[in-house]
Scaffold this motif. Structure first.
Motif, PDB file in Angstrom:
ATOM      1  N   GLY A  21     -24.375 103.355  89.904  1.00  0.00           N
ATOM      2  CA  GLY A  21     -24.576 103.459  88.470  1.00  0.00           C
ATOM      3  C   GLY A  21     -24.079 104.784  87.907  1.00  0.00           C
ATOM      4  N   CYS A  22     -24.344 105.871  88.610  1.00  0.00           N
ATOM      5  CA  CYS A  22     -23.890 107.192  88.159  1.00  0.00           C
ATOM      6  C   CYS A  22     -22.367 107.289  88.187  1.00  0.00           C
ATOM      7  CB  CYS A  22     -24.503 108.283  89.024  1.00  0.00           C
ATOM      8  SG  CYS A  22     -26.271 108.559  88.758  1.00  0.00           S
ATOM      9  N   ARG A  23     -21.768 106.745  89.214  1.00  0.00           N
ATOM     10  CA  ARG A  23     -20.309 106.808  89.328  1.00  0.00           C
ATOM     11  C   ARG A  23     -19.635 106.041  88.196  1.00  0.00           C
ATOM     12  NH1 ARG A  23     -16.514 108.061  93.100  1.00  0.00           N
ATOM     13  NH2 ARG A  23     -14.599 106.828  93.140  1.00  0.00           N
ATOM     14  N   ARG A  24     -20.207 104.926  87.801  1.00  0.00           N
ATOM     15  CA  ARG A  24     -19.627 104.129  86.721  1.00  0.00           C
ATOM     16  C   ARG A  24     -19.679 104.869  85.387  1.00  0.00           C
ATOM     17  NH1 ARG A  24     -19.319  98.520  87.155  1.00  0.00           N
ATOM     18  NH2 ARG A  24     -20.145  98.313  85.043  1.00  0.00           N
ATOM     19  N   ARG A  25     -20.598 105.809  85.255  1.00  0.00           N
ATOM     20  CA  ARG A  25     -20.757 106.536  84.000  1.00  0.00           C
ATOM     21  C   ARG A  25     -20.288 107.983  84.091  1.00  0.00           C
ATOM     22  NH1 ARG A  25     -24.642 103.834  80.499  1.00  0.00           N
ATOM     23  NH2 ARG A  25     -24.728 105.814  79.403  1.00  0.00           N
ATOM     24  N   GLY A  26     -19.781 108.381  85.243  1.00  0.00           N
ATOM     25  CA  GLY A  26     -19.284 109.742  85.391  1.00  0.00           C
ATOM     26  C   GLY A  26     -20.381 110.789  85.405  1.00  0.00           C
ATOM     27  N   ILE A  27     -21.546 110.438  85.951  1.00  0.00           N
ATOM     28  CA  ILE A  27     -22.701 111.334  85.965  1.00  0.00           C
ATOM     29  C   ILE A  27     -22.964 111.798  87.397  1.00  0.00           C
ATOM     30  CG2 ILE A  27     -25.208 111.444  85.622  1.00  0.00           C
ATOM     31  CD1 ILE A  27     -24.837 109.428  83.364  1.00  0.00           C
ATOM     32  N   PRO A  28     -23.251 113.084  87.611  1.00  0.00           N
ATOM     33  CA  PRO A  28     -23.575 113.551  88.966  1.00  0.00           C
ATOM     34  C   PRO A  28     -24.914 112.997  89.428  1.00  0.00           C
ATOM     35  CG  PRO A  28     -23.879 115.321  87.372  1.00  0.00           C
ATOM     36  CD  PRO A  28     -23.219 114.187  86.636  1.00  0.00           C
ATOM     37  N   LEU A  29     -24.928 112.380  90.598  1.00  0.00           N
ATOM     38  CA  LEU A  29     -26.157 111.782  91.131  1.00  0.00           C
ATOM     39  C   LEU A  29     -27.279 112.804  91.309  1.00  0.00           C
ATOM     40  CD1 LEU A  29     -27.752 109.436  92.349  1.00  0.00           C
ATOM     41  CD2 LEU A  29     -26.641 109.916  94.542  1.00  0.00           C
ATOM     42  N   PRO A  30     -27.010 114.017  91.827  1.00  0.00           N
ATOM     43  CA  PRO A  30     -28.106 114.986  91.987  1.00  0.00           C
ATOM     44  C   PRO A  30     -28.816 115.305  90.678  1.00  0.00           C
ATOM     45  CG  PRO A  30     -26.203 115.685  93.253  1.00  0.00           C
ATOM     46  CD  PRO A  30     -25.759 114.533  92.407  1.00  0.00           C
ATOM     47  N   ALA A  31     -28.086 115.430  89.585  1.00  0.00           N
ATOM     48  CA  ALA A  31     -28.713 115.734  88.290  1.00  0.00           C
ATOM     49  C   ALA A  31     -29.627 114.594  87.857  1.00  0.00           C
ATOM     50  CB  ALA A  31     -27.640 115.997  87.232  1.00  0.00           C
ATOM     51  N   TRP A  32     -29.174 113.361  88.039  1.00  0.00           N
ATOM     52  CA  TRP A  32     -29.984 112.195  87.684  1.00  0.00           C
ATOM     53  C   TRP A  32     -31.223 112.120  88.572  1.00  0.00           C
ATOM     54  CZ3 TRP A  32     -31.591 107.590  89.989  1.00  0.00           C
ATOM     55  CH2 TRP A  32     -32.030 106.586  89.132  1.00  0.00           C
ATOM     56  N   ALA A  33     -31.071 112.409  89.856  1.00  0.00           N
ATOM     57  CA  ALA A  33     -32.204 112.365  90.781  1.00  0.00           C
ATOM     58  C   ALA A  33     -33.240 113.430  90.429  1.00  0.00           C
ATOM     59  CB  ALA A  33     -31.699 112.563  92.215  1.00  0.00           C
ATOM     60  N   ASP A  34     -32.783 114.618  90.023  1.00  0.00           N
ATOM     61  CA  ASP A  34     -33.720 115.675  89.623  1.00  0.00           C
ATOM     62  C   ASP A  34     -34.567 115.240  88.435  1.00  0.00           C
ATOM     63  OD1 ASP A  34     -33.032 117.464  91.570  1.00  0.00           O
ATOM     64  OD2 ASP A  34     -31.564 118.542  90.359  1.00  0.00           O
ATOM     65  N   ALA A  35     -33.920 114.603  87.462  1.00  0.00           N
ATOM     66  CA  ALA A  35     -34.651 114.157  86.278  1.00  0.00           C
ATOM     67  C   ALA A  35     -35.667 113.070  86.622  1.00  0.00           C
ATOM     68  CB  ALA A  35     -33.666 113.649  85.223  1.00  0.00           C
ATOM     69  N   LEU A  36     -35.355 112.238  87.595  1.00  0.00           N
ATOM     70  CA  LEU A  36     -36.199 111.086  87.918  1.00  0.00           C
ATOM     71  C   LEU A  36     -37.270 111.398  88.972  1.00  0.00           C
ATOM     72  CD1 LEU A  36     -36.004 108.202  86.721  1.00  0.00           C
ATOM     73  CD2 LEU A  36     -35.034 107.479  88.901  1.00  0.00           C
ATOM     74  N   ALA A  37     -37.159 112.513  89.683  1.00  0.00           N
ATOM     75  CA  ALA A  37     -38.027 112.800  90.829  1.00  0.00           C
ATOM     76  C   ALA A  37     -39.525 112.688  90.519  1.00  0.00           C
ATOM     77  CB  ALA A  37     -37.688 114.171  91.400  1.00  0.00           C
ATOM     78  N   PRO A  38     -40.046 113.379  89.489  1.00  0.00           N
ATOM     79  CA  PRO A  38     -41.490 113.232  89.232  1.00  0.00           C
ATOM     80  C   PRO A  38     -41.888 111.805  88.886  1.00  0.00           C
ATOM     81  CG  PRO A  38     -40.570 115.113  88.035  1.00  0.00           C
ATOM     82  CD  PRO A  38     -39.412 114.315  88.550  1.00  0.00           C
ATOM     83  N   GLY A  39     -41.037 111.106  88.151  1.00  0.00           N
ATOM     84  CA  GLY A  39     -41.338 109.730  87.802  1.00  0.00           C
ATOM     85  C   GLY A  39     -41.421 108.833  89.016  1.00  0.00           C
TER      86      GLY A  39
END
Length: 371
Positions: free
Chosen positions: A114-132
Motif C-alpha cells: 500500500g505504501c509503495r503504491r502511494r510513494g510513502i515510506p513504510l517506516p513513517a507509516w508504521a511509526d504513526a500506526l504503532a500506538p494504535g
C-alpha cells in the motif's frame, strides 16, 4: 468460602436471527477501527493527508489476518491435522487462533504494498500506526475472554478467571487471567510509545521498533504463565523464544537506525501521490498561470517603459544634432565660448530663441544686398 473472581461469559456468540455475532470477531473489528482512527490522527500530525492510513490499512489488515492465522495453524498444527481433527477448522478464524507474530509480519508486507503504491515510506507509516496497533491488541485480547482461552496457571487471587467450559481439554477452575495481563501491558506500551515519540522525536521506524521491543518484554513473562498446550524448545515455550529473538532485532534496529538516520522524516507524503494529487496539481497549474500572467504583464509594462525611455533618448539625440548643425551658420550674440550643453526635450522653449535670431540675421543680410 467463595473467592472473588472474574466470570467468563457463558456464550461467546449471540445469534441475531440467522446471523451469529461473535464476541471474538467484535473485539478484532473494534481494535482495527481504533488503530486506524488513532493512526490517522498521528499521520496528519506528521504532515500526512487524512484518509491515507485507512487506504493503506485496506492492504495491511487482510494480510495481517492471513498471517496471524497461518502462524497459529503452523505452530499448532496438531489442532487441525492430527487424528480425529478436521482440517477445515483451520479456516474458522472466528473460533480464535491468531498469532500476533504472523499478523505483524505479513501485515507489514501488505502495508509495504500500500505504501509503495502511494510513494510513502513504510517506516513513517508504521511509526504513526504503532500506538494504535498495540491498543488494538489490548482490545483484541478480550476476544480470548469470550472464548475462554489463553489463561494461566491455577490461582486463588481475587482477580482469578473462572473457566467454566470443558471443551478442547479445558478443566473448569480458577486461573490467572493472562489475557487481562497482556491487555493491560499493551495499554502501557501504547502510552509509552506516545510519550517517547514526543519526547525524543522518533522517526524512520524507531517508534514502531520501540513498540515491538516493549511488547516482547511483556509477552515473555506472560507467555511463561500460560498452561495451554504449546511447543517447547529447551524448556521454554516457542513464543518465548520468538519474543526474545524479535526483541533483539527491534533493539538493534533502534540503535543502528538512530546512527544512520537521526531525527524524523521531514516529508512523509508527497502531494502528487495522494488521491487529491490531481486537484493539487491543478491548483499548482492555476497558481503558475496566474504568476505567469502577472509576470507577463509586469514584463510588458517594463518593456513599454524601456521603449519609451529609448524613444525619449533618441529624440534628445536628434534635437541635439539639429541644434549643433544650425549654430555654425549664424554669427549671433547668442553664441558663447562655453561648450555646448545637451538640451533636454523639456526645454524646447529655449531652443526657439537661437532659431529666431538666425532668421533675423539672414533677413538683415538680404535687405543690405538689395540696397
Amino acid at each position: 468460602m467463595d473467592i472473588a473472581y472474574i466470570p467468563s461469559p457463558s456464550h461467546g456468540v449471540v445469534h441475531l436471527g440467522p446471523i451469529p455475532l461473535r464476541g471474538y470477531a467484535f473485539c478484532i473489528i473494534i481494535g482495527v477501527f481504533v488503530a486506524v482512527w488513532l493512526g490517522n490522527k498521528r499521520w496528519i500530525a506528521r504532515g500526512g493527508r487524512p484518509g491515507t492510513v485507512a487506504d493503506i490499512a485496506v492492504w495491511a489488515v487482510p494480510f495481517g489476518l492471513v498471517g496471524g492465522r497461518l502462524y497459529h495453524v503452523i505452530t499448532d498444527y496438531e489442532l487441525y491435522f492430527s487424528d480425529g481433527r478436521d482440517w477445515v477448522d483451520a479456516f474458522k478464524v472466528w473460533q480464535g487462533g491468531l498469532g500476533i507474530w504472523g499478523a505483524i509480519a505479513l501485515g507489514a508486507v501488505g502495508a509495504w504494498i500500500g505504501c509503495r503504491r502511494r510513494g510513502i515510506p513504510l517506516p513513517a507509516w508504521a511509526d504513526a500506526l504503532a500506538p494504535g496497533i498495540v491498543f488494538a491488541q489490548a482490545i483484541g485480547r478480550w476476544g480470548n475472554w469470550f472464548n475462554q482461552e489463553l489463561y494461566g496457571k491455577a490461582t486463588d487471587v481475587p482477580w482469578a478467571l473462572h473457566i467454566t467450559s470443558s471443551t478442547d481439554g479445558r478443566v473448569p477452575g480458577y486461573y490467572h487471567p493472562t489475557f487481562l495481563y497482556e491487555s493491560l501491558w499493551c495499554i502501557g506500551v501504547g502510552f509509552l510509545v506516545i510519550w517517547a515519540d514526543r519526547r525524543f522525536t522518533l522517526g524512520h521506524g524507531r517508534a514502531f521498533a520501540l513498540y515491538v521491543a516493549a511488547y516482547c518484554v511483556g509477552r515473555g513473562w506472560i507467555e511463561y504463565m500460560r498452561v495451554d498446550d504449546a511447543h517447547h524448545i529447551l524448556g521454554l515455550r516457542l513464543n518465548d523464544w520468538t519474543a526474545m529473538v524479535v526483541f533483539l532485532l527491534a533493539v538493534i534496529y533502534i540503535v543502528v537506525s538512530a546512527r544512520l538516520r537521526p531525527g524524523r522524516e521531514e516529508v512523509v507524503e508527497p502531494d502528487g501521490d495522494t488521491p487529491d494529487g490531481d486537484a493539487v496539481a491543478l491548483d499548482k497549474k492555476s497558481d503558475t498561470k496566474s504568476d505567469t500572467k502577472s509576470d507577463t504583464k509586469s514584463d510588458t509594462k517594463s518593456d513599454t517603459k524601456a521603449d519609451d525611455e529609448a524613444a525619449e533618448t533618441t529624440d534628445k539625440k536628434s534635437d541635439g544634432k539639429k541644434l549643433d548643425g544650425k549654430k555654425p551658420d549664424a554669427k549671433t550674440d547668442t553664441e558663447s565660448d562655453e561648450p555646448a550643453q545637451s538640451v533636454e526635450p523639456a526645454e524646447s522653449e529655449e531652443l526657439v530663441e537661437p532659431e529666431e535670431s538666425v532668421e533675423a540675421a539672414r533677413g538683415e543680410a538680404e535687405s543690405a544686398k538689395k540696397v
